[in-house]
Design a protein around this motif. Structure first.
Motif, PDB file in Angstrom:
ATOM      1  N   THR A 157      -4.708   7.849   4.510  1.00 46.51           N
ATOM      2  CA  THR A 157      -4.696   6.448   4.942  1.00 46.51           C
ATOM      3  C   THR A 157      -3.536   6.229   5.912  1.00 46.51           C
ATOM      4  O   THR A 157      -2.384   6.496   5.577  1.00 46.51           O
ATOM      5  CB  THR A 157      -4.541   5.497   3.734  1.00 46.51           C
ATOM      6  OG1 THR A 157      -5.624   5.715   2.826  1.00 46.51           O
ATOM      7  CG2 THR A 157      -4.522   4.052   4.190  1.00 46.51           C
ATOM      8  N   SER A 170       0.894   5.457   0.492  1.00 45.07           N
ATOM      9  CA  SER A 170       0.248   6.698   0.904  1.00 45.07           C
ATOM     10  C   SER A 170       1.234   7.829   0.658  1.00 45.07           C
ATOM     11  O   SER A 170       2.393   7.741   1.082  1.00 45.07           O
ATOM     12  CB  SER A 170      -0.133   6.635   2.384  1.00 45.07           C
ATOM     13  OG  SER A 170      -0.658   7.875   2.853  1.00 45.07           O
ATOM     14  N   ARG A 178      -4.076   8.762  -1.519  1.00 40.87           N
ATOM     15  CA  ARG A 178      -4.468   8.095  -0.276  1.00 40.87           C
ATOM     16  C   ARG A 178      -3.700   8.676   0.913  1.00 40.87           C
ATOM     17  O   ARG A 178      -3.259   7.951   1.819  1.00 40.87           O
ATOM     18  CB  ARG A 178      -4.259   6.583  -0.389  1.00 40.87           C
ATOM     19  CG  ARG A 178      -5.162   5.918  -1.414  1.00 40.87           C
ATOM     20  CD  ARG A 178      -5.177   4.409  -1.288  1.00 40.87           C
ATOM     21  NE  ARG A 178      -3.928   3.815  -1.739  1.00 40.87           N
ATOM     22  CZ  ARG A 178      -3.679   3.462  -3.001  1.00 40.87           C
ATOM     23  NH1 ARG A 178      -4.604   3.671  -3.931  1.00 40.87           N
ATOM     24  NH2 ARG A 178      -2.544   2.911  -3.327  1.00 40.87           N
ATOM     25  N   PRO A 206      -0.935   8.670   8.883  1.00 42.48           N
ATOM     26  CA  PRO A 206      -1.152   9.069   7.485  1.00 42.48           C
ATOM     27  C   PRO A 206       0.030   9.871   6.958  1.00 42.48           C
ATOM     28  O   PRO A 206       0.636  10.673   7.693  1.00 42.48           O
ATOM     29  CB  PRO A 206      -2.416   9.943   7.558  1.00 42.48           C
ATOM     30  CG  PRO A 206      -3.006   9.703   8.911  1.00 42.48           C
ATOM     31  CD  PRO A 206      -1.862   9.344   9.802  1.00 42.48           C
ATOM     32  N   LEU A 209      -0.794   4.257   7.646  1.00 41.89           N
ATOM     33  CA  LEU A 209       0.032   3.079   7.444  1.00 41.89           C
ATOM     34  C   LEU A 209       1.172   3.070   8.461  1.00 41.89           C
ATOM     35  O   LEU A 209       1.414   4.070   9.145  1.00 41.89           O
ATOM     36  CB  LEU A 209       0.608   3.065   6.026  1.00 41.89           C
ATOM     37  CG  LEU A 209      -0.394   3.063   4.864  1.00 41.89           C
ATOM     38  CD1 LEU A 209       0.343   3.144   3.527  1.00 41.89           C
ATOM     39  CD2 LEU A 209      -1.285   1.823   4.912  1.00 41.89           C
ATOM     40  N   LYS A 243       0.397   3.590  13.297  1.00 42.90           N
ATOM     41  CA  LYS A 243      -0.302   3.903  12.056  1.00 42.90           C
ATOM     42  C   LYS A 243      -0.415   5.426  11.929  1.00 42.90           C
ATOM     43  O   LYS A 243      -1.022   6.084  12.786  1.00 42.90           O
ATOM     44  CB  LYS A 243      -1.697   3.273  12.024  1.00 42.90           C
ATOM     45  CG  LYS A 243      -1.700   1.749  12.139  1.00 42.90           C
ATOM     46  CD  LYS A 243      -0.985   1.080  10.967  1.00 42.90           C
ATOM     47  CE  LYS A 243      -0.936  -0.438  11.142  1.00 42.90           C
ATOM     48  NZ  LYS A 243      -0.170  -1.104  10.052  1.00 42.90           N
ATOM     49  N   SER A 249       0.855  -1.190   0.000  1.00 48.13           N
ATOM     50  CA  SER A 249       0.000   0.000   0.000  1.00 48.13           C
ATOM     51  C   SER A 249       0.887   1.235   0.000  1.00 48.13           C
ATOM     52  O   SER A 249       1.927   1.265   0.676  1.00 48.13           O
ATOM     53  CB  SER A 249      -0.891   0.006   1.237  1.00 48.13           C
ATOM     54  OG  SER A 249      -1.767  -1.099   1.246  1.00 48.13           O
TER      55      SER A 249
END
Length: 465
Positions: free
Chosen positions: A112, A93, A109, A355, A114, A353, A91
């Protein structure tokens, strides 16, 4: 020769970027403590004393008349990154912000959350600088109550084992110096023998984070508020099992050498409220400490900084308190921390996590007109592409050499990069990219893909379509 060319390129970039004060310092373009220049041994004339009325020039405003990259062009770059076979199933971002306007010109993204890896350190660094201040120094002291001498840890984990060096960051304060100062003061009071106590109660809770996977013992020490230069172990492992006690034992040895006997073994307890200060030594300023910890991505130092933020904020000085305090300070400073999960301060925990947008906003604020001393200190602490720190071997002989200044992040399935870049047209951009979830063992290929498809083209382009 290569580094000299890079330094020259960087200097040119800074003259365009204006507000990039920290790197100009490193290249001796403006006054400051850092230098990347070769030593000049030519005899110099006796310095002239400046008038008290002399003023220090401020960084020039960022240019507003150079082209801003188009979102469509940036989107093509990040899509090329996603299509690299090394990032299969990963993924991505990404956020790119125009520093002059504050406008986000790439949102891939970006909201998002991660796993950020060591880009997480940017959040801790901002919170520490904002709450404590760039000039904040840490004190290690001794106090006496009757015949009990207590060594009090104040958060300095860069202590020299013996003599301190007033020009250094690691080892600015020395345990040997503290012991000799203490011995002299004790003798003046007629005290020749003491029992020794260690007060490491500034921090609480476990010294090891349960969110860290087994094997990370080589990359981070137990977190305690007093240590003999923890940066010396960086990248090598072999940290003492009890760094605070190791520091206290080192201090005790020097105290004996200075003529004060230490009776019995070292005990642990908080210093008595009635204890009187005997001696103290102070660390380098926080801005200098961050310059070391961010450039080398030192996990131990950053975890200590998070605990110090917690203590200053009135939170419990443990891993959970550090996470709460860092997020609270970011929120107080106007950043949107929605969706953020912090389990540590350094980024070792895969459960963190964050962004990409938040990381880019922190760096964008630092680089912009509103960054102030906090922002300049943060930017000055970041590695420079192809020049120093964790970027010294990246972007060699590319457009990104000397024009990218950023915090790296690396875990076995995560790579990230967050910082600033000046485009070929001279536009200063803040960016953050997080690539998470590629195959195990694919870190080197993922990092190369990030550099090849996004960072080098971004630095070299006008990106006008």
């Amino acid at each position: 020769m290569r580094k000299a060319q890079i330094a020259a390129l960087t200097a040119a970039t800074l003259l365009v970027a204006g507000g990039y004060y920290g790197l100009a310092d490193a290249l001796d373009l403006v006054p400051g403590p850092v230098t990347a220049a070769a030593e000049d041994i030519t005899p110099q004339p006796f310095p002239q004393v400046a008038s008290p009325q002399a003023t220090v020039s401020q960084p020039s405003p960022l240019p507003e008349d150079v082209p801003v990259p188009q979102a469509a062009a940036l989107d093509l770059l990040v899509r090329a990154l996603e299509e690299d076979e090394a990032l299969e199933e990963a993924s991505v971002s990404a956020s790119v912000i125009d520093v002059v306007t504050g406008e986000e010109i790439l949102d891939h993204r970006a909201g998002t959350a991660l796993t950020p890896a060591s880009s997480n350190k940017l959040l801790t660094a901002w919170a520490a600088l904002s709450l404590l201040g760039p000039e904040h120094a840490l004190e290690t002291s001794t106090v006496l109550d009757g015949e009990t001498l207590t060594l009090v840890g104040g958060g300095d984990v860069l202590l020299a084992a013996d003599e301190g060096d007033p020009t250094a960051t690691a080892g600015r304060a020395g345990l040997g110096d503290l012991a000799r100062q203490t011995a002299e003061a004790l003798r003046s009071q007629g005290v020749t023998g003491v029992s020794l106590r260690l007060d490491d109660t500034l921090f609480s809770g476990p010294t090891w984070n349960e969110a860290w996977e087994a094997g990370n013992e080589a990359w981070v020490s137990g977190v305690q508020p007093i240590m003999v230069d923890v940066s010396a172990y960086h990248g090598q492992g072999g940290y003492p099992s009890d760094p605070a006690l190791h520091a206290a034992q080192t201090f005790a040895d020097h105290l004996r050498e200075a003529g004060v006997s230490v009776q019995g073994s070292i005990t642990r307890a908080a210093a008595a409220d009635s204890a009187a200060t005997v001696a103290s030594v102070s660390s380098a300023p926080l801005a200098d400490v961050l310059s070391l910890s961010l450039r080398t991505s030192d996990n131990s130092m950053t975890e200590v900084q998070g605990h110090l933020v917690a203590a200053a904020a009135g939170e419990s000085a443990d891993f959970e308190g550090a996470a709460r305090a860092v997020l609270a300070q970011l929120g107080q400073d106007g950043f949107d921390t929605a969706g953020v999960t912090l389990l540590d301060s350094s980024g070792l925990a895969k459960g963190n996590k964050v962004p990409a947008r938040l990381l880019a906003q922190v760096v964008g604020r630092a680089a912009g007109d509103q960054g102030g001393e906090v922002g300049r200190s943060l930017l000055a602490a970041l590695p420079v592409g192809a020049l120093d720190g964790t970027l010294d071997d990246r972007f060699l002989d590319t457009a990104a050499a000397g024009t990218v200044r950023a915090k790296t992040g690396s875990l076995d399935q995560t790579v990230s990069l967050s910082g600033v870049v000046t485009t070929a047209d001279g536009r200063l951009l803040a960016f953050a990219v997080v690539v998470d979830g590629f195959a195990e063992g694919g870190l080197t290929a993922a990092r190369a893909a990030l550099d090849e498809h996004l960072m080098v083209p971004l630095a070299g382009c006008g990106c006008q379509g």
